[in-house]
Design a protein around this motif. Structure first.
Motif, PDB file in Angstrom:
ATOM      1  N   GLU A  91       0.989  -1.124   0.118  1.00 37.61           N
ATOM      2  CA  GLU A  91       0.105  -0.343   0.296  1.00 37.61           C
ATOM      3  C   GLU A  91       0.773   0.848   0.545  1.00 37.61           C
ATOM      4  O   GLU A  91       2.175   0.729   0.112  1.00 37.61           O
ATOM      5  CB  GLU A  91      -0.837  -0.224   1.359  1.00 37.61           C
ATOM      6  N   THR A  92       0.553   2.374  -1.190  1.00 42.34           N
ATOM      7  CA  THR A  92       1.280   3.906  -0.554  1.00 42.34           C
ATOM      8  C   THR A  92       0.789   4.794   0.059  1.00 42.34           C
ATOM      9  O   THR A  92      -1.201   4.908  -0.039  1.00 42.34           O
ATOM     10  CB  THR A  92       1.629   3.340  -1.899  1.00 42.34           C
ATOM     11  N   LEU A  93       1.130   5.470   1.190  1.00 40.54           N
ATOM     12  CA  LEU A  93       0.561   6.598   2.309  1.00 40.54           C
ATOM     13  C   LEU A  93       0.544   7.669   1.586  1.00 40.54           C
ATOM     14  O   LEU A  93       1.390   8.060   1.201  1.00 40.54           O
ATOM     15  CB  LEU A  93       0.401   6.233   3.326  1.00 40.54           C
ATOM     16  N   LEU A 112       3.757  -2.159  -8.986  1.00 37.47           N
ATOM     17  CA  LEU A 112       3.920  -3.466  -7.868  1.00 37.47           C
ATOM     18  C   LEU A 112       3.241  -4.961  -7.834  1.00 37.47           C
ATOM     19  O   LEU A 112       3.403  -6.148  -7.744  1.00 37.47           O
ATOM     20  CB  LEU A 112       4.045  -2.951  -6.622  1.00 37.47           C
ATOM     21  N   GLU A 113       1.945  -4.512  -7.633  1.00 38.73           N
ATOM     22  CA  GLU A 113       0.649  -5.611  -7.737  1.00 38.73           C
ATOM     23  C   GLU A 113       0.873  -6.749  -9.165  1.00 38.73           C
ATOM     24  O   GLU A 113       0.972  -7.604  -9.074  1.00 38.73           O
ATOM     25  CB  GLU A 113      -0.179  -5.212  -8.302  1.00 38.73           C
ATOM     26  N   THR A 114       1.698  -6.255  -9.911  1.00 40.49           N
ATOM     27  CA  THR A 114       1.971  -6.909 -10.958  1.00 40.49           C
ATOM     28  C   THR A 114       2.869  -7.583 -10.714  1.00 40.49           C
ATOM     29  O   THR A 114       3.459  -9.145 -11.175  1.00 40.49           O
ATOM     30  CB  THR A 114       2.508  -6.435 -12.577  1.00 40.49           C
ATOM     31  N   LEU A 115       4.167  -8.255  -9.663  1.00 40.06           N
ATOM     32  CA  LEU A 115       4.706  -8.786  -9.138  1.00 40.06           C
ATOM     33  C   LEU A 115       4.019 -10.245  -8.337  1.00 40.06           C
ATOM     34  O   LEU A 115       4.871 -10.717  -7.975  1.00 40.06           O
ATOM     35  CB  LEU A 115       6.068  -7.456  -8.638  1.00 40.06           C
ATOM     36  N   GLY A 116       2.960  -9.957  -7.914  1.00 43.80           N
ATOM     37  CA  GLY A 116       2.515 -10.116  -7.239  1.00 43.80           C
ATOM     38  C   GLY A 116       2.049 -10.506  -6.173  1.00 43.80           C
ATOM     39  O   GLY A 116       1.007 -10.881  -5.352  1.00 43.80           O
ATOM     40  N   PHE A 117       2.141  -9.218  -5.886  1.00 44.25           N
ATOM     41  CA  PHE A 117       1.799  -8.770  -4.420  1.00 44.25           C
ATOM     42  C   PHE A 117       0.359  -8.330  -4.412  1.00 44.25           C
ATOM     43  O   PHE A 117      -0.108  -7.750  -4.981  1.00 44.25           O
ATOM     44  CB  PHE A 117       2.752  -6.926  -3.696  1.00 44.25           C
ATOM     45  N   HIS A 118      -0.655  -8.330  -3.351  1.00 48.24           N
ATOM     46  CA  HIS A 118      -1.986  -7.626  -3.324  1.00 48.24           C
ATOM     47  C   HIS A 118      -1.950  -6.476  -3.111  1.00 48.24           C
ATOM     48  O   HIS A 118      -1.394  -5.282  -2.554  1.00 48.24           O
ATOM     49  CB  HIS A 118      -2.282  -8.551  -1.915  1.00 48.24           C
ATOM     50  N   ASN A 119      -2.662  -5.581  -3.954  1.00 50.40           N
ATOM     51  CA  ASN A 119      -3.161  -4.130  -3.894  1.00 50.40           C
ATOM     52  C   ASN A 119      -3.847  -3.575  -2.665  1.00 50.40           C
ATOM     53  O   ASN A 119      -4.743  -3.872  -3.085  1.00 50.40           O
ATOM     54  CB  ASN A 119      -3.162  -3.598  -5.010  1.00 50.40           C
ATOM     55  N   LEU A 120      -2.713  -3.190  -1.328  1.00 49.13           N
ATOM     56  CA  LEU A 120      -4.084  -3.022  -0.349  1.00 49.13           C
ATOM     57  C   LEU A 120      -4.709  -1.690  -0.630  1.00 49.13           C
ATOM     58  O   LEU A 120      -5.135  -0.704  -0.108  1.00 49.13           O
ATOM     59  CB  LEU A 120      -2.863  -3.210   0.466  1.00 49.13           C
ATOM     60  N   GLY A 121      -4.537  -0.866  -1.836  1.00 52.53           N
ATOM     61  CA  GLY A 121      -4.681   0.901  -2.178  1.00 52.53           C
ATOM     62  C   GLY A 121      -3.763   2.139  -2.141  1.00 52.53           C
ATOM     63  O   GLY A 121      -2.754   1.736  -0.782  1.00 52.53           O
ATOM     64  N   VAL A 122      -4.694   2.786  -1.982  1.00 53.38           N
ATOM     65  CA  VAL A 122      -3.742   4.083  -1.500  1.00 53.38           C
ATOM     66  C   VAL A 122      -4.890   4.754   0.076  1.00 53.38           C
ATOM     67  O   VAL A 122      -5.625   4.774  -0.098  1.00 53.38           O
ATOM     68  CB  VAL A 122      -3.794   5.311  -2.697  1.00 53.38           C
ATOM     69  N   LYS A 123      -3.622   5.196   1.194  1.00 56.29           N
ATOM     70  CA  LYS A 123      -4.775   5.676   2.122  1.00 56.29           C
ATOM     71  C   LYS A 123      -3.446   6.535   2.568  1.00 56.29           C
ATOM     72  O   LYS A 123      -3.087   6.906   2.297  1.00 56.29           O
ATOM     73  CB  LYS A 123      -4.301   4.087   3.164  1.00 56.29           C
ATOM     74  N   GLU A 124      -4.984   7.612   3.094  1.00 54.57           N
ATOM     75  CA  GLU A 124      -4.597   8.790   3.816  1.00 54.57           C
ATOM     76  C   GLU A 124      -3.893   8.591   5.274  1.00 54.57           C
ATOM     77  O   GLU A 124      -4.497   8.417   5.842  1.00 54.57           O
ATOM     78  CB  GLU A 124      -5.658  10.291   3.399  1.00 54.57           C
TER      79      GLU A 124
END
Length: 251
Positions: A91-93, A112-124
């Motif tokens: 995730e990216t904050l 990074l999702e293309t490498l196999g990571f779960h994409n947890l989204g953008v968080k404030e």
């Protein structure tokens, strides 16, 4: 080309999260140096908050970033959870989910999702000092959970690719972060940073996007960004209609 400040999170007396002897601060530094080398090869001016195992407070990191004159601040971290193997993913904050920093955050996560990571989204995360006190657009990238074994396997096996994918997101937006020649509209100049923050948040709530830029003892709130003076004039008219006193600035 833009100047990029890369911040390996934690360091020195603060190892960050630790799991089975693995220290977050060490992972962050290794990735920061790899990412920096890739961006330098692509023509970026790269600087670091640290290049060794140095103790720094978040405020010191933000100050180093501000004093560097960088156009972009990237802080690298590893996530952690109360229980090992409880969560996984990247995730990216960001301080707030708007503008070019938010777009960069989404591109980093998608890459990074293309490498196999779960994409947890953008968080404030407006309370984080390196996002709140930096004058340039800033993102904090959580590259997987350090206490999740599957994330560590991905991190180690695809270490170079992680750096390349983060760099690719930055390179894809290089023109967005290139300050020279850009026209922006100033809506305020403040001695106190929190006052500038409030003014920026008010503008964002009205549908505008912008950032805070340090100008000596002052903090300028700048809206928009275009290489067209005519477009800057159009934006200035919109801001005037919204009740702002304005000044078109360049650079």
């Amino acid at each position: 080309m833009p100047k990029v400040m890369i911040d390996p999170g934690h360091g020195g007396a603060d190892p960050g999260a630790v799991y089975n002897g693995r220290k977050e601060a060490e992972d962050n530094l290794n990735l920061a140096l790899e990412l920096g080398a890739i961006l330098q090869d692509a023509g970026f001016d790269v600087v670091y908050t640290r290049t060794g195992d140095t103790t720094q407070t978040p405020f010191e990191k933000a100050t180093i970033g501000n004093q560097s004159g960088a156009d972009l601040f990237i802080s690298l971290h590893r996530n952690s959870s109360p229980t090992p193997n409880q969560y996984s993913g990247v995730e990216t904050l960001v301080y707030d989910d708007s503008g070019k920093k938010a777009e960069l955050a989404r591109r980093i996560n998608a890459n990074l999702e293309t490498l196999g990571f779960h994409n947890l989204g953008v968080k404030e995360r407006p309370g984080l000092v390196v996002l709140r006190r930096t004058n340039m657009p800033a993102v904090l990238v959580e590259t997987g959970f350090i206490n999740t074994d599957s994330d560590n396997v991905l991190y180690d096996e695809k270490f170079r690719e992680i750096a390349e994918q983060i760099a690719d997101a930055v390179i894809s937006m290089k023109d967005d972060f290139a300050a020279p020649g850009m026209y922006r509209v100033q809506i305020g100049l403040f001695r106190i940073f929190s006052n500038a923050q409030y003014a920026l948040m008010q503008a964002i709530s009205k549908g505008f996007s912008g950032e805070i830029v340090s100008k000596g003892e002052y903090y300028a709130v700048l809206i928009g960004g275009t290489d067209s003076y005519a477009k800057a004039q159009d934006l200035e008219r919109q801001l005037n209609e919204a009740g702002y006193e304005t000044l078109i600035v360049q650079g």
